[in-house]
Design a protein around this motif. Structure first.
Motif, PDB file in Angstrom:
ATOM      1  N   ARG A   1       0.840  -1.191   0.000  1.00 20.11           N
ATOM      2  CA  ARG A   1       0.000   0.000   0.000  1.00 20.11           C
ATOM      3  C   ARG A   1       0.879   1.247   0.000  1.00 20.11           C
ATOM      4  O   ARG A   1       2.011   1.211   0.491  1.00 20.11           O
ATOM      5  CB  ARG A   1      -0.913   0.005   1.225  1.00 20.11           C
ATOM      6  N   ILE A   2       0.342   2.343  -0.512  1.00 17.74           N
ATOM      7  CA  ILE A   2       1.071   3.603  -0.538  1.00 17.74           C
ATOM      8  C   ILE A   2       0.626   4.456   0.644  1.00 17.74           C
ATOM      9  O   ILE A   2      -0.576   4.597   0.918  1.00 17.74           O
ATOM     10  CB  ILE A   2       0.830   4.350  -1.864  1.00 17.74           C
ATOM     11  N   PHE A   3       1.609   5.027   1.331  1.00 16.96           N
ATOM     12  CA  PHE A   3       1.361   5.826   2.538  1.00 16.96           C
ATOM     13  C   PHE A   3       2.077   7.165   2.398  1.00 16.96           C
ATOM     14  O   PHE A   3       3.287   7.204   2.159  1.00 16.96           O
ATOM     15  CB  PHE A   3       1.864   5.041   3.756  1.00 16.96           C
ATOM     16  N   THR A   4       1.327   8.261   2.532  1.00 22.78           N
ATOM     17  CA  THR A   4       1.884   9.595   2.333  1.00 22.78           C
ATOM     18  C   THR A   4       1.853  10.409   3.621  1.00 22.78           C
ATOM     19  O   THR A   4       1.071  10.121   4.536  1.00 22.78           O
ATOM     20  CB  THR A   4       1.108  10.346   1.246  1.00 22.78           C
ATOM     21  N   GLU A   5       2.697  11.448   3.660  1.00 20.48           N
ATOM     22  CA  GLU A   5       2.801  12.338   4.835  1.00 20.48           C
ATOM     23  C   GLU A   5       2.581  13.780   4.370  1.00 20.48           C
ATOM     24  O   GLU A   5       3.510  14.594   4.316  1.00 20.48           O
ATOM     25  CB  GLU A   5       4.185  12.184   5.476  1.00 20.48           C
ATOM     26  N   PRO A   6       1.342  14.162   4.048  1.00 24.17           N
ATOM     27  CA  PRO A   6       1.092  15.470   3.440  1.00 24.17           C
ATOM     28  C   PRO A   6       1.411  16.660   4.331  1.00 24.17           C
ATOM     29  O   PRO A   6       1.575  17.781   3.818  1.00 24.17           O
ATOM     30  CB  PRO A   6      -0.406  15.427   3.116  1.00 24.17           C
ATOM     31  N   GLN A   7       1.492  16.454   5.644  1.00 21.99           N
ATOM     32  CA  GLN A   7       1.806  17.590   6.518  1.00 21.99           C
ATOM     33  C   GLN A   7       3.196  18.153   6.234  1.00 21.99           C
ATOM     34  O   GLN A   7       3.500  19.282   6.614  1.00 21.99           O
ATOM     35  CB  GLN A   7       1.692  17.184   7.997  1.00 21.99           C
ATOM     36  N   GLN A   8       4.018  17.379   5.549  1.00 21.02           N
ATOM     37  CA  GLN A   8       5.357  17.857   5.212  1.00 21.02           C
ATOM     38  C   GLN A   8       5.331  18.890   4.084  1.00 21.02           C
ATOM     39  O   GLN A   8       6.348  19.524   3.803  1.00 21.02           O
ATOM     40  CB  GLN A   8       6.254  16.681   4.815  1.00 21.02           C
ATOM     41  N   GLY A   9       4.158  19.056   3.476  1.00 26.15           N
ATOM     42  CA  GLY A   9       4.006  20.052   2.429  1.00 26.15           C
ATOM     43  C   GLY A   9       3.449  19.450   1.165  1.00 26.15           C
ATOM     44  O   GLY A   9       4.191  18.895   0.361  1.00 26.15           O
ATOM     45  N   ALA A  10       2.131  19.512   0.986  1.00 21.53           N
ATOM     46  CA  ALA A  10       1.508  18.955  -0.212  1.00 21.53           C
ATOM     47  C   ALA A  10       0.141  19.592  -0.406  1.00 21.53           C
ATOM     48  O   ALA A  10      -0.593  19.821   0.555  1.00 21.53           O
ATOM     49  CB  ALA A  10       1.353  17.445  -0.096  1.00 21.53           C
TER      50      ALA A  10
ATOM     51  N   LEU B   1       0.804  19.625  11.300  1.00 17.55           N
ATOM     52  CA  LEU B   1       2.043  20.400  11.413  1.00 17.55           C
ATOM     53  C   LEU B   1       3.203  19.577  10.862  1.00 17.55           C
ATOM     54  O   LEU B   1       3.309  18.374  11.143  1.00 17.55           O
ATOM     55  CB  LEU B   1       2.314  20.769  12.873  1.00 17.55           C
ATOM     56  N   HIS B   2       4.052  20.238  10.084  1.00 16.63           N
ATOM     57  CA  HIS B   2       5.223  19.568   9.528  1.00 16.63           C
ATOM     58  C   HIS B   2       6.205  19.207  10.637  1.00 16.63           C
ATOM     59  O   HIS B   2       6.246  19.838  11.690  1.00 16.63           O
ATOM     60  CB  HIS B   2       5.912  20.469   8.496  1.00 16.63           C
ATOM     61  N   MET B   3       7.026  18.205  10.388  1.00 22.39           N
ATOM     62  CA  MET B   3       7.997  17.732  11.372  1.00 22.39           C
ATOM     63  C   MET B   3       9.424  18.063  10.972  1.00 22.39           C
ATOM     64  O   MET B   3      10.352  17.849  11.747  1.00 22.39           O
ATOM     65  CB  MET B   3       7.833  16.223  11.571  1.00 22.39           C
ATOM     66  N   SER B   4       9.602  18.564   9.766  1.00 21.05           N
ATOM     67  CA  SER B   4      10.896  19.038   9.284  1.00 21.05           C
ATOM     68  C   SER B   4      10.638  19.916   8.078  1.00 21.05           C
ATOM     69  O   SER B   4       9.563  19.854   7.476  1.00 21.05           O
ATOM     70  CB  SER B   4      11.817  17.873   8.908  1.00 21.05           C
ATOM     71  N   GLY B   5      11.608  20.748   7.731  1.00 19.47           N
ATOM     72  CA  GLY B   5      11.441  21.625   6.586  1.00 19.47           C
ATOM     73  C   GLY B   5      10.448  22.735   6.863  1.00 19.47           C
ATOM     74  O   GLY B   5      10.050  22.989   8.003  1.00 19.47           O
ATOM     75  N   SER B   6      10.006  23.413   5.799  1.00 17.22           N
ATOM     76  CA  SER B   6       9.105  24.551   5.950  1.00 17.22           C
ATOM     77  C   SER B   6       7.640  24.142   6.043  1.00 17.22           C
ATOM     78  O   SER B   6       6.812  24.894   6.564  1.00 17.22           O
ATOM     79  CB  SER B   6       9.273  25.491   4.749  1.00 17.22           C
ATOM     80  N   GLY B   7       7.310  22.970   5.516  1.00 18.67           N
ATOM     81  CA  GLY B   7       5.918  22.548   5.505  1.00 18.67           C
ATOM     82  C   GLY B   7       5.071  23.212   4.444  1.00 18.67           C
ATOM     83  O   GLY B   7       3.865  22.933   4.352  1.00 18.67           O
ATOM     84  N   LEU B   8       5.650  24.076   3.634  1.00 14.34           N
ATOM     85  CA  LEU B   8       4.883  24.777   2.608  1.00 14.34           C
ATOM     86  C   LEU B   8       4.367  23.811   1.545  1.00 14.34           C
ATOM     87  O   LEU B   8       5.078  22.873   1.188  1.00 14.34           O
ATOM     88  CB  LEU B   8       5.757  25.854   1.951  1.00 14.34           C
ATOM     89  N   PRO B   9       3.174  23.998   1.066  1.00 18.55           N
ATOM     90  CA  PRO B   9       2.247  25.117   1.282  1.00 18.55           C
ATOM     91  C   PRO B   9       1.359  24.965   2.503  1.00 18.55           C
ATOM     92  O   PRO B   9       0.434  25.748   2.694  1.00 18.55           O
ATOM     93  CB  PRO B   9       1.406  25.081   0.007  1.00 18.55           C
ATOM     94  N   GLY B  10       1.612  23.969   3.345  1.00 16.90           N
ATOM     95  CA  GLY B  10       0.799  23.758   4.535  1.00 16.90           C
ATOM     96  C   GLY B  10       0.093  22.423   4.506  1.00 16.90           C
ATOM     97  O   GLY B  10       0.146  21.698   3.506  1.00 16.90           O
ATOM     98  N   PRO B  11      -0.586  22.075   5.591  1.00 18.90           N
ATOM     99  CA  PRO B  11      -1.224  20.762   5.692  1.00 18.90           C
ATOM    100  C   PRO B  11      -2.553  20.714   4.961  1.00 18.90           C
ATOM    101  O   PRO B  11      -3.132  21.742   4.582  1.00 18.90           O
ATOM    102  CB  PRO B  11      -1.433  20.607   7.202  1.00 18.90           C
ATOM    103  N   THR B  12      -3.044  19.513   4.756  1.00 18.42           N
ATOM    104  CA  THR B  12      -4.394  19.276   4.257  1.00 18.42           C
ATOM    105  C   THR B  12      -5.104  18.374   5.260  1.00 18.42           C
ATOM    106  O   THR B  12      -4.469  17.561   5.931  1.00 18.42           O
ATOM    107  CB  THR B  12      -4.372  18.593   2.880  1.00 18.42           C
ATOM    108  N   ASP B  13      -6.399  18.520   5.365  1.00 22.61           N
ATOM    109  CA  ASP B  13      -7.163  17.710   6.309  1.00 22.61           C
ATOM    110  C   ASP B  13      -7.366  16.301   5.762  1.00 22.61           C
ATOM    111  O   ASP B  13      -7.730  16.117   4.593  1.00 22.61           O
ATOM    112  CB  ASP B  13      -8.515  18.359   6.589  1.00 22.61           C
ATOM    113  N   ALA B  14      -7.156  15.310   6.608  1.00 24.75           N
ATOM    114  CA  ALA B  14      -7.187  13.920   6.155  1.00 24.75           C
ATOM    115  C   ALA B  14      -8.542  13.513   5.591  1.00 24.75           C
ATOM    116  O   ALA B  14      -8.638  12.958   4.487  1.00 24.75           O
ATOM    117  CB  ALA B  14      -6.796  12.986   7.302  1.00 24.75           C
ATOM    118  N   TRP B  15      -9.618  13.762   6.327  1.00 26.98           N
ATOM    119  CA  TRP B  15     -10.912  13.246   5.885  1.00 26.98           C
ATOM    120  C   TRP B  15     -11.522  14.088   4.776  1.00 26.98           C
ATOM    121  O   TRP B  15     -12.290  13.580   3.956  1.00 26.98           O
ATOM    122  CB  TRP B  15     -11.846  13.051   7.082  1.00 26.98           C
TER     123      TRP B  15
END
Length: 307
Positions: A4-13, A40-54
């Motif tokens: 399965r594919i697992f993403t971490e969008p809080q890092q900036g997506a 909230l991002h855990m490293s880097g700038s996090g730009l453009p910001g987080p997206t809501d999961a649901w």
């Protein structure tokens, strides 16, 4: 082995980045697209910001047709359980019954502080988590025409119509973590899947063993529980491609080989085999560079067929 594919969008997506990955993952034959639930991002700038999961999964439910969709994992601190049950049921209907709910205690204090979300001590978070599991599964299981009531230390529901109903019955619930007592017990009671995230082969084996013991203690057949792992992936046709992909996410190839699934397809297959040997049946491939869709194709074409 199910990949399965697992993403971490809080890092900036942006949503469009996630849509492209989900559609590509479906086309490549992966069984599911999952995302973290963080603000909230855990490293880097996090730009453009987080997206809501649901919110994201609701949109992807209409953008895809067959791939399963879920969270690894939703934090019990983020949403009231009644609201979460409505969200999950709605997205399940929107997707035609393709949703899976990963649920956890929540752990990242900084994101709670940044967005004004209460962050209780660990014991209270576990207590809330346990109550949420009971409420969400109870709401889903309540027959139409009947009501659901719950009185706990942290939540109280009276006369809930327990609507809407999801398409699936039951909705798959994923519980994970390294806790040695409460986590295995909660998994045995509520989960269809136990996930060991970013753990060594040895630690994963120990966690799976604890869950199997908890299943036995609860009178549940341990074979009814799917065991999974989540690991970062960095695969390349040759060493130059491995190095390029590692550099793109700010990591070192040697460290990735030690702590994840990294190297040539043969190396990745060998490492996955070590997890399979201790009982892992499903792996969530943490993909950090969401622009590199060729990475998904490489693993689908040269790793998956060997498993």
């Amino acid at each position: 082995m199910d990949l399965r594919i697992f993403t971490e969008p809080q890092q900036g997506a942006r949503y469009e980045d996630l849509r492209r990955v989900a559609v590509a993952a479906e086309a490549a034959g992966y069984s599911a697209f999952f995302r973290s639930d963080h603000y909230l991002h855990m490293s880097g700038s996090g730009l453009p910001g987080p997206t809501d999961a649901w919110t994201t999964l609701a949109a992807l439910a209409r953008e895809t047709t067959s791939i399963r969709l879920g969270t690894l994992v939703t934090s019990a601190t983020f949403r009231h359980p009644g609201v979460l049950a409505v969200q999950v049921a709605q997205v399940d209907e929107m997707s035609g019954g393709r949703v899976e709910l990963g649920l956890g205690t929540g752990w990242f204090e900084a994101e709670h502080t940044a967005y004004g979300i209460p962050f209780p001590p660990l014991k209270e978070r576990f207590d809330r988590f346990a109550e949420q599991l009971e409420i969400v599964t109870g709401l889903f299981a309540t027959p139409e025409g009947r009501t659901f009531d719950f009185t706990g230390e942290h939540y109280r529901l009276e006369g809930s119509p327990a609507l809407p109903k999801p398409v699936q019955s039951p909705v798959p619930i994923i519980v994970g973590g390294g806790g040695k007592k409460r986590t295995p017990a909660l998994a045995a009671r509520y989960a269809s899947e136990f996930n060991a995230a970013f753990a060594s082969v040895e630690d994963t084996a120990a966690a799976i063993s604890r869950v199997r013991e908890a299943c036995a203690a609860a009178g549940r057949d341990a074979s009814s529980m799917t065991s999974s792992a989540a690991l970062i992936v960095c695969c390349g046709r040759d060493e130059a491609e491995v190095v390029r992909r590692a550099e793109a996410i700010g990591r070192e190839p040697a460290e990735l080989r030690e702590n994840g699934l990294a190297g040539t397809p043969a190396e990745v297959v060998d490492k996955i085999g070590r997890y399979a040997a201790v009982g892992v049946e499903r792996i969530y491939l943490q993909v950090m560079d969401l622009s590199d869709l060729e990475h998904l194709d490489l693993v689908a074409e040269q790793v998956a067929p060997q498993l």
